[in-house]
Design a protein around this motif. Structure first.
Motif, mmCIF file in Angstrom:
data_model
loop_
_atom_site.group_PDB
_atom_site.id
_atom_site.type_symbol
_atom_site.label_atom_id
_atom_site.label_comp_id
_atom_site.label_asym_id
_atom_site.label_seq_id
_atom_site.Cartn_x
_atom_site.Cartn_y
_atom_site.Cartn_z
ATOM 1 N N PHE A 75 51.040 30.153 39.236
ATOM 2 C CA PHE A 75 50.679 30.430 40.632
ATOM 3 C C PHE A 75 51.786 31.188 41.363
ATOM 4 O O PHE A 75 51.508 32.029 42.213
ATOM 5 N N LYS A 91 51.141 34.669 40.450
ATOM 6 C CA LYS A 91 49.968 35.167 41.166
ATOM 7 C C LYS A 91 50.385 35.605 42.574
ATOM 8 O O LYS A 91 50.085 36.709 43.010
ATOM 9 N N VAL A 92 51.092 34.704 43.261
ATOM 10 C CA VAL A 92 51.511 34.994 44.634
ATOM 11 C C VAL A 92 52.494 36.172 44.665
ATOM 12 O O VAL A 92 52.324 37.117 45.432
ATOM 13 N N ASP A 125 50.798 39.396 43.916
ATOM 14 C CA ASP A 125 49.847 39.735 44.971
ATOM 15 C C ASP A 125 50.574 40.296 46.186
ATOM 16 O O ASP A 125 50.042 41.150 46.900
ATOM 17 N N ILE A 126 51.789 39.808 46.421
ATOM 18 C CA ILE A 126 52.588 40.309 47.538
ATOM 19 C C ILE A 126 52.848 41.802 47.346
ATOM 20 O O ILE A 126 52.776 42.583 48.292
ATOM 21 N N VAL A 149 48.475 46.177 39.555
ATOM 22 C CA VAL A 149 47.745 46.262 38.286
ATOM 23 C C VAL A 149 48.705 46.570 37.146
ATOM 24 O O VAL A 149 48.617 45.999 36.057
ATOM 25 N N LEU A 150 49.666 47.438 37.442
ATOM 26 C CA LEU A 150 50.654 47.804 36.436
ATOM 27 C C LEU A 150 51.484 46.585 36.024
ATOM 28 O O LEU A 150 51.730 46.346 34.842
ATOM 29 N N ARG A 199 50.649 43.344 36.458
ATOM 30 C CA ARG A 199 49.837 42.282 35.879
ATOM 31 C C ARG A 199 49.206 42.686 34.552
ATOM 32 O O ARG A 199 48.726 41.833 33.823
ATOM 33 N N GLY A 200 49.186 43.975 34.304
ATOM 34 C CA GLY A 200 48.505 44.442 33.105
ATOM 35 C C GLY A 200 47.014 44.257 33.246
ATOM 36 O O GLY A 200 46.312 44.000 32.269
ATOM 37 N N GLY A 201 46.517 44.356 34.471
ATOM 38 C CA GLY A 201 45.090 44.166 34.751
ATOM 39 C C GLY A 201 44.931 43.678 36.172
ATOM 40 O O GLY A 201 45.899 43.618 36.928
ATOM 41 N N GLU A 202 43.702 43.303 36.516
ATOM 42 C CA GLU A 202 43.439 42.870 37.889
ATOM 43 C C GLU A 202 44.028 41.484 38.168
ATOM 44 O O GLU A 202 44.473 41.188 39.260
ATOM 45 N N ASP A 203 43.987 40.621 37.170
ATOM 46 C CA ASP A 203 44.403 39.231 37.378
ATOM 47 C C ASP A 203 45.628 38.886 36.541
ATOM 48 O O ASP A 203 46.012 39.627 35.651
ATOM 49 N N ARG A 221 53.443 41.485 29.287
ATOM 50 C CA ARG A 221 54.223 42.451 30.046
ATOM 51 C C ARG A 221 55.534 41.857 30.533
ATOM 52 O O ARG A 221 56.596 42.445 30.393
ATOM 53 N N ALA A 281 43.858 29.066 34.399
ATOM 54 C CA ALA A 281 43.424 30.086 35.354
ATOM 55 C C ALA A 281 42.226 29.620 36.169
ATOM 56 O O ALA A 281 41.861 30.251 37.151
#
Lengths: 360, 143
Positions: A152, A155-156, A159-160, A173-174, A176-180, A188, A272
Motif C-alpha cells: 500500500f 500504491k500511494v 500514485d502521488i 505507468v513507467l 509501476r510497469g502497468g496501470e496498477d 521493476r 491486491a
C-alpha cells in the motif's frame, strides 16, 4: 618480513605508476580541529553504512527471488531457514534507516556550517543527489518483501507521482510497469534497487568523494578568522582516519545491537484484493511529506490539494539543492542569517510533521 | 552563404550522430514503457450467495483487475462500489460501527453511496449495480 614484502610491492607499483599524488595526499591532507569538528565524521559514517548496505545487499541477493509468488516467500525463507539470514536482513534494514538518518544529519551539519558555499557548490549538489537516491533506494527496497505495508505504501507513493500534470500519468505507468501495482512493479523495483540505483549512486558518490579530496575539509568562518598560530590541525592519516575507523566500529556495534534486539517484522503477504489495514504508513523519512499531504484538504481553490503539496515539495527540494547559489543580503542588525533561519524552520517542520505522523 | 567542405562534413556527421543516438534511445525508451495488456472485458461478476454474507459486513470482490467493495447494510441492502480510494489508490474498507466506508491510508471517509464526505478524497467512489439472481449476488457495471 611481511613489512618487507609489502614495501617491495608498493615500490614496484610506484616504479610503474608513480604513486606521488597518493603519497602527497596521505602525507599532507589535514583536518581542522575546532568545537564543531565532530560533524566532519557524519559523512564518513554514512559512507560506512553504504558499504554495509552493499555487502548485505549482495548476500540477500543470493536467496531473494522477485515475483508475486516468490518474493514474500523467499524473504520468509531467508529469515527463518537460512543460517543467519535473519541477521543479514535485519542489518540491511537497520543500516538502510541509519544511512538515511546520518545522511540527513550530514546534510544539515553542512548546511548550518555553510560548508556548501563557494568553492564547494558541486559537493553540495552531488551530496543532495546522493540523498535523493538514498531515498529512492529506501522506497524501492521497501516493496521487495511484498508485504501488506509495502504494497500500500507503494500504491500511494507511485500514485502521488501520477498527480503531477502532463508527465505524471506516463511516469506512474513507467514506474509501476502497468496501470496498477502488480508483480510487474515488483520486477521493476527489484531492477531499480539492485542495478540501476547502485550504478548511478556509485557514480555520484565517487564524484562527491573526489571533490572532497581535491578541496580538503571546509573550515568554518570562526576558524578561518583565527590567527595562524591558533589554528589547530590533525593529519588526515593516520589520526583522522583512525578516529573515523573507531566511530565506524561504534556504529557497527549499534547496528548489530539494533538488528539483534529490534528485528524487522515481515508482516502479512500483500493482497491486491484486500482492504488497506489500519496503520499504513511509509518509512519514517517520508513521514513528514506523508503527514503534510494528509493535512491538505481535497481542494485548495481550484487545484487538488495533493497536487499542490507534491509541487510544493518538488520545488522546495530543487531550491534546497540550489542553496549554494542563493544569495540573501545580510543586514548588520540581524542576529541570524536569513538562510540559517530558513534551515531551522525546515528542521522544525520536518521534526514536528514526523512526530505528528506517528501520534495521529 | 558559402558552405565549405569542412562545414558540410561536420553537419553530415552531426546529423548522422544525432540520428545514431536516437536510434539507440528510441528502442530503449519504448522498451521501458510497459505494453498495454488486453483488459479482460468484465461486465458482471458473481460474488457468492446471500446466505453466507452477514448483514453489516463487507468483502472485496475482484471485478476484472479492479477491486470492488460489496457491502451488506444493516437493513440487508447490498451496495457495490469501486474499492480504490479516489485519493491515492488504497483499498477502502467498511466500518461496521460508523456505517461508513473508510480508507485507512489517509483517513478518507465516504458514505454508503460512495460520496466523499470527509478527508482528502477528491471524488466519489464509482457505483456498481447489485442484483440478486437465485440467491446469488451479481455485481454489474452501471450504464
Amino acid at each position: 618480513m611481511l613489512k618487507n614484502i609489502g614495501s617491495k610491492i608498493v615500490s614496484s607499483i610506484d616504479e610503474r605508476y608513480d604513486l606521488t599524488p597518493v603519497r602527497n595526499l596521505l602525507q599532507h591532507k589535514k583536518v581542522p580541529e575546532h568545537r564543531h569538528s565532530v560533524w566532519y565524521y557524519m559523512g564518513g559514517v554514512t559512507l560506512f553504512l553504504f558499504i554495509v548496505q552493499l555487502l548485505t545487499g549482495i548476500l540477500l541477493l543470493l536467496y531473494y527471488r522477485p515475483g508475486e509468488d516468490s518474493a514474500y516467500e523467499s524473504v520468509r525463507f531467508i529469515v527463518t531457514e537460512v543460517k543467519f539470514g535473519w541477521l543479514i536482513r535485519n542489518v540491511h534494514s537497520w543500516s538502510a534507516n541509519l544511512l538515511v538518518l546520518f545522511a540527513f544529519v550530514h546534510m544539515f551539519s553542512v548546511f548550518f556550517s555553510k560548508a556548501y558555499q563557494k568553492p564547494r557548490e558541486l559537493t553540495w549538489i552531488t551530496g543532495f543527489i546522493i540523498l535523493v537516491f538514498s531515498l529512492a533506494f529506501g522506497f524501492s527496497g521497501y516493496l521487495l518483501p511484498w508485504n501488506e505495508l509495502a504494497f500500500f505504501a507503494t500504491k500511494v507513493g507511485t500514485d502521488i507521482v501520477g498527480v503531477v500534470p502532463v508527465i505524471g500519468q506516463p511516469l506512474k505507468v513507467l514506474l509501476r510497469g502497468g496501470e496498477d501495482v502488480t508483480g510487474a512493479t515488483l520486477s521493476r523495483f527489484f531492477g531499480i534497487h539492485v542495478a540501476i540505483l547502485p550504478a548511478i549512486f556509485t557514480f555520484f558518490l565517487a564524484l562527491h568523494l573526489l571533490f572532497i579530496q581535491r578541496q580538503g575539509m571546509h573550515e568554518p568562518e570562526e576558524f578561518k578568522n583565527l590567527p595562524e598560530e591558533k589554528k589547530k590541525y590533525i593529519p588526515f592519516f593516520p589520526d583522522f582516519a583512525l578516529k573515523d575507523f573507531l566511530l565506524w566500529v561504534v556504529v557497527f556495534n549499534v547496528l548489530i545491537f539494533l538488528a539483534l534486539y529490534f528485528p524487522w517484522e515481515l508482516g502479512n503477504k500483500a493482497d491486491a484484493f484486500a482492504s488497506a489495514p489500519k496503520g499504513i504508513r511509509p518509512e519514517w523519512y517520508f513521514m513528514f511529506m506523508f503527514q503534510s499531504l494528509k493535512f491538505l484538504p481535497a481542494h485548495i481553490l481550484f487545484i487538488e490539494g495533493e497536487l499542490l503539496g507534491v509541487l510544493f515539495f518538488g520545488v522546495a527540494g530543487l531550491v534546497w539543492m540550489m542553496v549554494p547559489y542563493i544569495k540573501i543580503k545580510h543586514r548588520s542588525g540581524w542576529k541570524f542569517q536569513p538562510l540559517t533561519l530558513i534551515g531551522i524552520f525546515v528542521v522544525i517542520f520536518i521534526v514536528i510533521m514526523t512526530v505528528l505522523g506517528y501520534l495521529l | 552563404m558559402k558552405i565549405n567542405r569542412r562545414k558540410f562534413l561536420n553537419s553530415i556527421l552531426g546529423i548522422g550522430g544525432i540520428g545514431g543516438i536516437l536510434s539507440i534511445f528510441y528502442p530503449i525508451v519504448s522498451y521501458l514503457i510497459p505494453p498495454k495488456m488486453a483488459e479482460p472485458k468484465v461486465n458482471s461478476v458473481k460474488a457468492g450467495s446471500t446466505s453466507d454474507f452477514a448483514a453489516n459486513s463487507y468483502k472485496i470482490v475482484k471485478f476484472g483487475r479492479k477491486p470492488v467493495i460489496l457491502i451488506k447494510t444493516v437493513d440487508n441492502q447490498y451496495k457495490a462500489l469501486s474499492a480504490s480510494c479516489t485519493h491515492l489508490d488504497c483499498i477502502v474498507q467498511y466500518k461496521s460501527d460508523t456505517k461508513q466506508i473508510w480508507c485507512a491510508c489517509h483517513n478518507g471517509i465516504y458514505d454508503l453511496n460512495g460520496r466523499n464526505i470527509s478527508g482528502p478524497p477528491p471524488r466519489p467512489l464509482e457505483q456498481y449495480d447489485v442484483k440478486i439472481v437465485k440467491d446469488e449476488i451479481v455485481i454489474t457495471k452501471m450504464g
